[in-house]
Design a protein around this motif. Structure first.
Motif, PDB file in Angstrom:
ATOM      1  N   SER A 139       0.662  -0.993   0.165  1.00 33.69           N
ATOM      2  CA  SER A 139       0.259   0.198   0.092  1.00 33.69           C
ATOM      3  C   SER A 139       0.794   1.312  -0.073  1.00 33.69           C
ATOM      4  O   SER A 139       1.750   1.538   1.000  1.00 33.69           O
ATOM      5  N   LYS A 190      -2.338   0.454  -5.939  1.00 33.34           N
ATOM      6  CA  LYS A 190      -2.059   0.256  -4.661  1.00 33.34           C
ATOM      7  C   LYS A 190      -1.569   1.340  -3.915  1.00 33.34           C
ATOM      8  O   LYS A 190      -1.371   1.400  -2.866  1.00 33.34           O
ATOM      9  N   THR A 242      -3.231   3.622  -1.352  1.00 34.96           N
ATOM     10  CA  THR A 242      -4.113   3.927  -0.571  1.00 34.96           C
ATOM     11  C   THR A 242      -4.735   4.545  -0.739  1.00 34.96           C
ATOM     12  O   THR A 242      -4.561   5.758  -1.114  1.00 34.96           O
TER      13      THR A 242
END
Length: 433
Positions: free
Chosen positions: A31, A178, A180
């Motif tokens: 993340s 990816k 976040t």
């Protein structure tokens, strides 16, 4: 429980595609929180309507719109001292590593050393990635390990080391999922303490036709034949690797070598950071500059009485851009005709040029002053009148930017060319002997 993540710190790399540092962050982390910091150390020195700050803000807004449309997380926008921002971030999140692309300017190196020391003391990895250039630091040096200070041998070694792999893309755009999804801060241009600028930064134009015709057209300021690529390389809205790929695809040595000049100046600033405010050739700091403030103001305003010089300065003041051929002329005029310190001109360009990049600006100013690496000899003094015959014979550029040049109100020449030339040669000789 704090969310565990890596951070990617955007700086002069405002793009989601072929971004090396972002690619490494995304592929090595579960993340990633991307951030941008409006650094007060930099902003406090700029005029409040600075077009470059507006451009950065617009580009970040554009990137965030793209990410939102894809359903991904956003770039968090912060303001302040970078160290304070990172203190706050590690209080709020469980940060395992911080990725960012390298910046080779002296302030950036100091800042990054400070951030690295802080993060390391908290057991957080700080990963600097090469992205801004093809070859960095000491990757292209002489056989004895010393840096090149002349462009041509540097360029030849650069090409001998170059392989297609050097410009392979880093497909960061494939891993944006990816990023976040967090409630991260957003800042308006007013929140950053700036106002909208009346100037805007033009899109770049790097077409096969422009590259192919570049050598034939690049010296004529009236023609719209330059790429306008400078600000986009400066702020990383386009990948240097992509521009190299385009130049090579068209098999155009001249355009390619212009990109290599940029890398030459980057490595000069890396190896010789003192050149940002000291002559590369120390004896040139003995020159007895006149530094007449009234004459400097007339140069800045484009009121020297030399139409091609004035056209360049008025174009710069109005648009934030100046044709490269004219940059050499106005720089030479300031240093050689008016005997005003190149650092004054460098600082003025730093304030006005949209594509201002310390390495190239300092390198080129020292070139015209004769004090830098691979510089023009001090006795090379451009004649600002005969330059018109060479590069603006039809007066199209002058007519556009100095429409008053044949009016009675147009100023008399600030100094006689022949007199200025002799004065310059004597002043330089006295300093250098």
């Amino acid at each position: 429980m704090k969310k565990e993540l890596s951070i990617f710190w955007f700086r002069r790399d405002l793009r989601l595609t072929d971004n090396a540092g972002l690619y490494h962050a995304l592929t090595n982390s579960k993340s990633v929180l991307p951030i941008f910091i409006f650094d007060n150390h930099i902003l406090d020195k700029l005029p409040k309507d600075d077009a470059r700050v507006n451009f950065i803000h617009q580009e970040l807004t554009r990137l965030n719109t793209h990410l939102s449309n894809k359903g991904f997380g956003r770039i968090g926008l912060y303001q302040g001292k970078p160290l304070d921002v990172f203190r706050s971030l590690i209080e709020n999140y469980s940060v395992s590593s911080v990725y960012t692309n390298k910046d080779y300017e002296p302030y950036a190196r100091e800042r990054d050393t400070c951030i690295e020391q802080f993060l390391t003391s908290r057991d957080i990895e700080f990963k600097l990635v090469k992205d801004h250039v093809i070859f960095e630091e000491s990757e292209v040096v002489k056989d004895d390990g010393k840096p090149y200070v002349v462009y041509t041998p540097y360029m030849k070694k650069w090409k001998s080391k170059f392989t297609q792999q050097c410009i392979d893309p880093n497909p960061s755009e494939n891993y944006l999922h990816k990023i976040t999804i967090l409630d991260v801060p957003s800042l308006s241009i007013e929140d950053v303490g700036f106002t909208l600028s009346s100037q805007h930064i033009a899109s770049y134009k790097v077409t096969p036709k422009l590259i192919q015709e570049y050598e034939a057209t690049r010296n004529f300021p009236a023609q719209d034949a330059t790429s306008k690529l400078g600000p986009h390389l400066r702020f990383g809205t386009v990948s240097t690797r992509e521009m190299m790929r385009r130049a090579i695809a068209e098999d155009n040595e001249v355009f390619w070598q212009e990109l290599i000049w940029r890398e030459f100046f980057q490595q000069i600033l890396w190896h010789f950071p003192h050149t940002k405010d000291q002559a590369f050739k120390p004896k040139y700091d003995r020159i007895n500059w006149r530094n007449n403030e009234d004459e400097f103001k007339r140069w800045c305003a484009g009121e020297t009485g030399y139409p091609l010089v004035d056209a360049g300065m008025r174009q710069l003041n109005e648009t934030g851009f100046m044709h490269n051929r004219i940059r050499m002329l106005v720089g030479s005029f300031l240093c050689k005709h008016l005997l005003i310190d190149w650092r004054w001109g460098e600082a003025y360009f730093a304030e006005k040029l949209h594509d201002y990049e310390m390495a190239s600006n300092v390198g080129n100013w020292q070139w015209v002053a004769g004090s830098g690496v691979d510089a023009a000899p001090y006795f090379r003094i451009f004649n600002p009148t005969s330059q018109i015959q060479k590069f603006d014979k039809q007066l199209n550029y002058i007519n556009k930017w100095v429409p008053d040049f044949q009016e009675l109100t147009y100023p008399e020449p600030i100094v006689d060319h022949k007199f200025a030339r002799e004065r310059c040669l004597n002043t330089y000789k006295n300093a250098l002997n």
